[in-house]
Design a protein around this motif. Sequence first.
Motif, PDB file in Angstrom:
ATOM      1  N   ASN A 100      47.699 -74.847 -84.791  1.00  0.00           N
ATOM      2  CA  ASN A 100      46.933 -76.068 -85.055  1.00  0.00           C
ATOM      3  C   ASN A 100      47.096 -77.126 -83.977  1.00  0.00           C
ATOM      4  O   ASN A 100      46.372 -78.114 -83.962  1.00  0.00           O
ATOM      5  CB  ASN A 100      47.352 -76.659 -86.402  1.00  0.00           C
ATOM      6  CG  ASN A 100      47.012 -75.729 -87.531  1.00  0.00           C
ATOM      7  OD1 ASN A 100      45.943 -75.129 -87.552  1.00  0.00           O
ATOM      8  ND2 ASN A 100      47.936 -75.574 -88.463  1.00  0.00           N
ATOM      9  N   LYS A 101      48.036 -76.919 -83.094  1.00  0.00           N
ATOM     10  CA  LYS A 101      48.283 -77.937 -82.071  1.00  0.00           C
ATOM     11  C   LYS A 101      47.928 -77.470 -80.664  1.00  0.00           C
ATOM     12  O   LYS A 101      48.160 -78.185 -79.686  1.00  0.00           O
ATOM     13  CB  LYS A 101      49.747 -78.362 -82.117  1.00  0.00           C
ATOM     14  CG  LYS A 101      50.097 -79.120 -83.385  1.00  0.00           C
ATOM     15  CD  LYS A 101      51.528 -79.623 -83.350  1.00  0.00           C
ATOM     16  CE  LYS A 101      51.864 -80.404 -84.613  1.00  0.00           C
ATOM     17  NZ  LYS A 101      53.322 -80.559 -84.758  1.00  0.00           N
ATOM     18  N   VAL A 102      47.388 -76.241 -80.568  1.00  0.00           N
ATOM     19  CA  VAL A 102      47.087 -75.695 -79.238  1.00  0.00           C
ATOM     20  C   VAL A 102      46.005 -76.519 -78.547  1.00  0.00           C
ATOM     21  O   VAL A 102      44.980 -76.838 -79.130  1.00  0.00           O
ATOM     22  CB  VAL A 102      46.648 -74.218 -79.369  1.00  0.00           C
ATOM     23  CG1 VAL A 102      46.070 -73.692 -78.065  1.00  0.00           C
ATOM     24  CG2 VAL A 102      47.827 -73.365 -79.803  1.00  0.00           C
ATOM     25  N   THR A 103      46.262 -76.894 -77.295  1.00  0.00           N
ATOM     26  CA  THR A 103      45.279 -77.612 -76.485  1.00  0.00           C
ATOM     27  C   THR A 103      44.686 -76.634 -75.464  1.00  0.00           C
ATOM     28  O   THR A 103      45.267 -75.568 -75.222  1.00  0.00           O
ATOM     29  CB  THR A 103      45.935 -78.811 -75.769  1.00  0.00           C
ATOM     30  OG1 THR A 103      47.161 -78.373 -75.140  1.00  0.00           O
ATOM     31  CG2 THR A 103      46.278 -79.916 -76.765  1.00  0.00           C
ATOM     32  N   PRO A 104      43.535 -76.979 -74.861  1.00  0.00           N
ATOM     33  CA  PRO A 104      42.900 -76.039 -73.932  1.00  0.00           C
ATOM     34  C   PRO A 104      43.828 -75.590 -72.794  1.00  0.00           C
ATOM     35  O   PRO A 104      43.749 -74.466 -72.321  1.00  0.00           O
ATOM     36  CB  PRO A 104      41.715 -76.837 -73.389  1.00  0.00           C
ATOM     37  CG  PRO A 104      41.404 -77.831 -74.467  1.00  0.00           C
ATOM     38  CD  PRO A 104      42.714 -78.181 -75.100  1.00  0.00           C
ATOM     39  N   SER A 105      44.695 -76.480 -72.354  1.00  0.00           N
ATOM     40  CA  SER A 105      45.712 -76.110 -71.371  1.00  0.00           C
ATOM     41  C   SER A 105      47.079 -76.278 -71.998  1.00  0.00           C
ATOM     42  O   SER A 105      47.307 -77.220 -72.748  1.00  0.00           O
ATOM     43  CB  SER A 105      45.641 -77.028 -70.147  1.00  0.00           C
ATOM     44  OG  SER A 105      44.620 -76.612 -69.304  1.00  0.00           O
ATOM     45  N   LEU A 106      47.973 -75.362 -71.681  1.00  0.00           N
ATOM     46  CA  LEU A 106      49.354 -75.480 -72.148  1.00  0.00           C
ATOM     47  C   LEU A 106      50.258 -75.416 -70.926  1.00  0.00           C
ATOM     48  O   LEU A 106      49.860 -74.928 -69.865  1.00  0.00           O
ATOM     49  CB  LEU A 106      49.698 -74.342 -73.115  1.00  0.00           C
ATOM     50  CG  LEU A 106      48.929 -74.331 -74.447  1.00  0.00           C
ATOM     51  CD1 LEU A 106      49.264 -73.066 -75.232  1.00  0.00           C
ATOM     52  CD2 LEU A 106      49.238 -75.569 -75.277  1.00  0.00           C
ATOM     53  N   VAL A 107      51.476 -75.914 -71.081  1.00  0.00           N
ATOM     54  CA  VAL A 107      52.432 -75.899 -69.973  1.00  0.00           C
ATOM     55  C   VAL A 107      53.712 -75.210 -70.447  1.00  0.00           C
ATOM     56  O   VAL A 107      54.281 -75.580 -71.477  1.00  0.00           O
ATOM     57  CB  VAL A 107      52.752 -77.335 -69.497  1.00  0.00           C
ATOM     58  CG1 VAL A 107      53.838 -77.318 -68.426  1.00  0.00           C
ATOM     59  CG2 VAL A 107      51.486 -78.008 -68.958  1.00  0.00           C
ATOM     60  N   ALA A 108      54.121 -74.191 -69.703  1.00  0.00           N
ATOM     61  CA  ALA A 108      55.381 -73.499 -69.993  1.00  0.00           C
ATOM     62  C   ALA A 108      56.461 -74.117 -69.114  1.00  0.00           C
ATOM     63  O   ALA A 108      56.275 -74.262 -67.900  1.00  0.00           O
ATOM     64  CB  ALA A 108      55.252 -72.011 -69.712  1.00  0.00           C
ATOM     65  N   MET A 109      57.578 -74.500 -69.718  1.00  0.00           N
ATOM     66  CA  MET A 109      58.627 -75.224 -68.997  1.00  0.00           C
ATOM     67  C   MET A 109      60.001 -74.617 -69.275  1.00  0.00           C
ATOM     68  O   MET A 109      60.301 -74.260 -70.406  1.00  0.00           O
ATOM     69  CB  MET A 109      58.608 -76.691 -69.452  1.00  0.00           C
ATOM     70  CG  MET A 109      59.496 -77.605 -68.653  1.00  0.00           C
ATOM     71  SD  MET A 109      59.537 -79.262 -69.384  1.00  0.00           S
ATOM     72  CE  MET A 109      57.936 -79.901 -68.913  1.00  0.00           C
ATOM     73  N   LEU A 110      60.815 -74.520 -68.235  1.00  0.00           N
ATOM     74  CA  LEU A 110      62.186 -74.039 -68.431  1.00  0.00           C
ATOM     75  C   LEU A 110      63.073 -75.186 -68.901  1.00  0.00           C
ATOM     76  O   LEU A 110      62.988 -76.297 -68.391  1.00  0.00           O
ATOM     77  CB  LEU A 110      62.763 -73.496 -67.115  1.00  0.00           C
ATOM     78  CG  LEU A 110      62.175 -72.226 -66.531  1.00  0.00           C
ATOM     79  CD1 LEU A 110      63.006 -71.785 -65.330  1.00  0.00           C
ATOM     80  CD2 LEU A 110      62.130 -71.115 -67.557  1.00  0.00           C
ATOM     81  N   HIS A 111      63.927 -74.887 -69.868  1.00  0.00           N
ATOM     82  CA  HIS A 111      64.916 -75.860 -70.338  1.00  0.00           C
ATOM     83  C   HIS A 111      66.304 -75.226 -70.291  1.00  0.00           C
ATOM     84  O   HIS A 111      66.450 -74.024 -70.422  1.00  0.00           O
ATOM     85  CB  HIS A 111      64.631 -76.254 -71.792  1.00  0.00           C
ATOM     86  CG  HIS A 111      63.482 -77.205 -71.965  1.00  0.00           C
ATOM     87  ND1 HIS A 111      63.635 -78.501 -72.346  1.00  0.00           N
ATOM     88  CD2 HIS A 111      62.148 -77.022 -71.793  1.00  0.00           C
ATOM     89  CE1 HIS A 111      62.454 -79.101 -72.419  1.00  0.00           C
ATOM     90  NE2 HIS A 111      61.524 -78.220 -72.095  1.00  0.00           N
TER      91      HIS A 111
END
Length: 256
Positions: A100-111
């Motif tokens: 329900n929160k997916v946006t057209p672009s997503l960002v994968a980030m290392l933590h």
Amino acid sequence: MYRKAALLISTLSTIALLGAGCAKNNTPSPSTKEQIIPSITTENQPLTENNQVVIKEASIGQDGWIAIHTKENGQLGDIIGYTSLPAGKDTKIKITVDRNKVTPSLVAMLHYDRDPKGAFESPGADGPVIRDQQVIMQEFTILNQGEITKKAVPTTNTTPTSYVGVRKEFIVTAKQWSFTPAVIKVKKGDTVVLKLKSTDVTHGMFIPDFNINETMEPGVMKTIEFEADKSGTFTYSCNIPCGAGHKAMSGKLIIE
Ligand SMILES: [Cu+2]
């Protein structure tokens, strides 16, 4: 090949620069076990039916996480899913996200996974991996965004809605004679994902209240999943005799 490299440089970050360098020189990666260069590579993709995205490749020098952020109006938004990334390199990493929160672009980030280890704490201790003053992240496009039905968010209705459970993941490490983390806290309604590993001998993960009885072999990561469908404080313990301190080996699962 060269054009692709140039494009990457123009879009993002250190990883792209390093990647291009490697491709041009055609030399093996300089990373060693002691010094793995943190990186993440993504591809544009549809969201799967079971709400997963797949990260093509990621590397990290110490245990950490990959978090998926939304992107709205050019800004990084909330984290809508994450998974653990043990030290080293991994490929085709599946991450469940909140549809329900997916946006057209997503960002994968290392933590990073900092103390207390095993639980993803962001915002908090587990901040983004930073190298050469750059956050290690990569953007990708969700190709079937149009088909993803967005849940209507009531803006005028102020009636409090009941808690909607989320997926919470923990890396549980067993060693003689304790579990890390020793306390796991979630909310009723959450889906609890435990990634079990042992760093010495064979241990067990026994949570009778949730019918969980698993062995934890050294060097093998086992993933289990269950619904936190009742509240209370429950005990998890080792049920495989593992030496002198075996009987004291337990932890607490708190479901609020
Ligand atoms: Cu034991």
